[in-house]
Design a protein around this motif. Structure first.
Motif, PDB file in Angstrom:
ATOM      1  N   MET A 147       0.837  -1.183   0.000  1.00 55.45           N
ATOM      2  CA  MET A 147       0.000   0.000   0.000  1.00 55.45           C
ATOM      3  C   MET A 147       0.880   1.244   0.000  1.00 55.45           C
ATOM      4  N   LEU A 148       0.522   2.201  -0.814  1.00 61.07           N
ATOM      5  CA  LEU A 148       1.286   3.446  -0.881  1.00 61.07           C
ATOM      6  C   LEU A 148       0.939   4.341   0.295  1.00 61.07           C
ATOM      7  N   ASP A 149       1.953   5.030   0.790  1.00 57.14           N
ATOM      8  CA  ASP A 149       1.721   5.989   1.863  1.00 57.14           C
ATOM      9  C   ASP A 149       0.957   7.181   1.321  1.00 57.14           C
ATOM     10  N   LYS A 150       0.093   7.710   2.144  1.00 55.72           N
ATOM     11  CA  LYS A 150      -0.673   8.894   1.772  1.00 55.72           C
ATOM     12  C   LYS A 150       0.227  10.124   1.889  1.00 55.72           C
ATOM     13  N   PRO A 151       0.213  11.008   0.886  1.00 56.35           N
ATOM     14  CA  PRO A 151       1.028  12.230   0.978  1.00 56.35           C
ATOM     15  C   PRO A 151       0.564  13.109   2.137  1.00 56.35           C
ATOM     16  N   ILE A 152       1.520  13.657   2.835  1.00 54.78           N
ATOM     17  CA  ILE A 152       1.243  14.624   3.891  1.00 54.78           C
ATOM     18  C   ILE A 152       2.093  15.866   3.639  1.00 54.78           C
ATOM     19  N   LEU A 153       1.743  16.951   4.294  1.00 52.28           N
ATOM     20  CA  LEU A 153       2.507  18.182   4.149  1.00 52.28           C
ATOM     21  C   LEU A 153       3.825  18.045   4.897  1.00 52.28           C
ATOM     22  N   ARG A 154       4.904  18.236   4.179  1.00 50.45           N
ATOM     23  CA  ARG A 154       6.237  18.089   4.775  1.00 50.45           C
ATOM     24  C   ARG A 154       7.028  19.387   4.607  1.00 50.45           C
ATOM     25  N   LEU A 155       7.690  19.776   5.673  1.00 54.80           N
ATOM     26  CA  LEU A 155       8.547  20.953   5.669  1.00 54.80           C
ATOM     27  C   LEU A 155       9.960  20.535   5.299  1.00 54.80           C
ATOM     28  N   THR A 156      10.531  21.213   4.313  1.00 54.98           N
ATOM     29  CA  THR A 156      11.936  21.017   3.979  1.00 54.98           C
ATOM     30  C   THR A 156      12.638  22.354   4.133  1.00 54.98           C
ATOM     31  N   VAL A 157      13.825  22.320   4.672  1.00 52.43           N
ATOM     32  CA  VAL A 157      14.607  23.549   4.854  1.00 52.43           C
ATOM     33  C   VAL A 157      15.893  23.388   4.062  1.00 52.43           C
ATOM     34  N   THR A 158      16.119  24.342   3.184  1.00 55.53           N
ATOM     35  CA  THR A 158      17.291  24.332   2.311  1.00 55.53           C
ATOM     36  C   THR A 158      18.006  25.661   2.473  1.00 55.53           C
ATOM     37  N   ARG A 159      19.317  25.626   2.323  1.00 58.67           N
ATOM     38  CA  ARG A 159      20.089  26.856   2.389  1.00 58.67           C
ATOM     39  C   ARG A 159      20.801  27.097   1.079  1.00 58.67           C
ATOM     40  N   LEU A 160      20.809  28.360   0.670  1.00 53.78           N
ATOM     41  CA  LEU A 160      21.621  28.800  -0.455  1.00 53.78           C
ATOM     42  C   LEU A 160      22.746  29.640   0.124  1.00 53.78           C
ATOM     43  N   VAL A 161      23.916  29.505  -0.442  1.00 58.44           N
ATOM     44  CA  VAL A 161      25.052  30.314  -0.003  1.00 58.44           C
ATOM     45  C   VAL A 161      25.596  31.076  -1.188  1.00 58.44           C
ATOM     46  N   GLY A 162      26.115  32.268  -0.896  1.00 61.49           N
ATOM     47  CA  GLY A 162      26.614  33.105  -1.982  1.00 61.49           C
ATOM     48  C   GLY A 162      27.327  34.329  -1.468  1.00 61.49           C
ATOM     49  N   PRO A 163      27.387  35.348  -2.304  1.00 56.76           N
ATOM     50  CA  PRO A 163      28.140  36.561  -1.962  1.00 56.76           C
ATOM     51  C   PRO A 163      27.526  37.308  -0.779  1.00 56.76           C
ATOM     52  N   THR A 164      28.374  37.975  -0.035  1.00 55.56           N
ATOM     53  CA  THR A 164      27.881  38.704   1.143  1.00 55.56           C
ATOM     54  C   THR A 164      27.289  40.059   0.788  1.00 55.56           C
ATOM     55  N   ALA A 165      27.713  40.662  -0.303  1.00 55.71           N
ATOM     56  CA  ALA A 165      27.208  41.997  -0.638  1.00 55.71           C
ATOM     57  C   ALA A 165      25.837  41.972  -1.329  1.00 55.71           C
ATOM     58  N   PRO A 166      25.674  41.280  -2.462  1.00 52.99           N
ATOM     59  CA  PRO A 166      24.369  41.317  -3.122  1.00 52.99           C
ATOM     60  C   PRO A 166      23.330  40.497  -2.351  1.00 52.99           C
ATOM     61  N   VAL A 167      22.207  41.092  -2.119  1.00 52.88           N
ATOM     62  CA  VAL A 167      21.125  40.404  -1.432  1.00 52.88           C
ATOM     63  C   VAL A 167      19.863  40.555  -2.284  1.00 52.88           C
ATOM     64  N   VAL A 168      19.171  39.468  -2.507  1.00 56.72           N
ATOM     65  CA  VAL A 168      17.931  39.508  -3.291  1.00 56.72           C
ATOM     66  C   VAL A 168      16.751  39.784  -2.360  1.00 56.72           C
ATOM     67  N   ALA A 169      15.697  40.348  -2.901  1.00 60.37           N
ATOM     68  CA  ALA A 169      14.502  40.629  -2.112  1.00 60.37           C
ATOM     69  C   ALA A 169      13.759  39.320  -1.833  1.00 60.37           C
ATOM     70  N   PRO A 170      13.369  39.088  -0.589  1.00 64.08           N
ATOM     71  CA  PRO A 170      12.659  37.852  -0.252  1.00 64.08           C
ATOM     72  C   PRO A 170      11.377  37.657  -1.066  1.00 64.08           C
ATOM     73  N   GLN A 171      10.651  38.748  -1.329  1.00 60.48           N
ATOM     74  CA  GLN A 171       9.413  38.632  -2.095  1.00 60.48           C
ATOM     75  C   GLN A 171       9.700  38.170  -3.526  1.00 60.48           C
ATOM     76  N   TRP A 172      10.755  38.716  -4.109  1.00 60.26           N
ATOM     77  CA  TRP A 172      11.124  38.303  -5.457  1.00 60.26           C
ATOM     78  C   TRP A 172      11.494  36.823  -5.477  1.00 60.26           C
ATOM     79  N   LEU A 173      12.329  36.397  -4.536  1.00 61.84           N
ATOM     80  CA  LEU A 173      12.780  35.007  -4.505  1.00 61.84           C
ATOM     81  C   LEU A 173      11.615  34.056  -4.252  1.00 61.84           C
ATOM     82  N   THR A 174      10.697  34.447  -3.409  1.00 64.93           N
ATOM     83  CA  THR A 174       9.514  33.616  -3.168  1.00 64.93           C
ATOM     84  C   THR A 174       8.757  33.389  -4.478  1.00 64.93           C
ATOM     85  N   GLY A 175       8.508  34.448  -5.215  1.00 62.29           N
ATOM     86  CA  GLY A 175       7.826  34.328  -6.500  1.00 62.29           C
ATOM     87  C   GLY A 175       8.622  33.518  -7.507  1.00 62.29           C
ATOM     88  N   HIS A 176       9.923  33.697  -7.501  1.00 63.30           N
ATOM     89  CA  HIS A 176      10.792  32.969  -8.428  1.00 63.30           C
ATOM     90  C   HIS A 176      10.762  31.471  -8.128  1.00 63.30           C
TER      91      HIS A 176
END
Length: 92
Positions: A1-30
């Motif tokens: 029997m297949l497991d029923k899908p449930i809502l799962r939280l995943t946390v991922t990190r991106l690493v990059g340059p310290t100076a340029p910062v993207v807007a959270p709203q833009w990244l969310t939409g992207h």
């Protein structure tokens, strides 16, 4: 029997340059624009700081491994589809 899908939280990190910062709203939409129907993305939360971006994705998945793979795939597509993120990468 297949497991029923449930809502799962995943946390991922991106690493990059310290100076340029993207807007959270833009990244969310992207991230939403890079999700595919089979990713089963339900919610996105982004925290931006110099040199790092925390990405929390809530996905419907039967297994934790599948949720993690989908989350990393969404982030990888987002990184590859944007000049704003060209100097960023997925953290290990």
């Amino acid at each position: 029997m297949l497991d029923k899908p449930i809502l799962r939280l995943t946390v991922t990190r991106l690493v990059g340059p310290t100076a340029p910062v993207v807007a959270p709203q833009w990244l969310t939409g992207h991230l939403w624009s890079q999700a595919r129907a089979d990713d089963r993305l339900e919610h996105v939360r982004v925290r931006v700081a110099p040199g790092r971006i925390g990405v929390a994705l809530f996905l419907l998945a039967a297994e934790e491994t599948g949720a993690r793979l989908s989350a990393r795939s969404i982030c990888a597509r987002a990184l590859g589809a944007s000049d704003e993120l060209r100097d960023w990468r997925l953290a290990e």
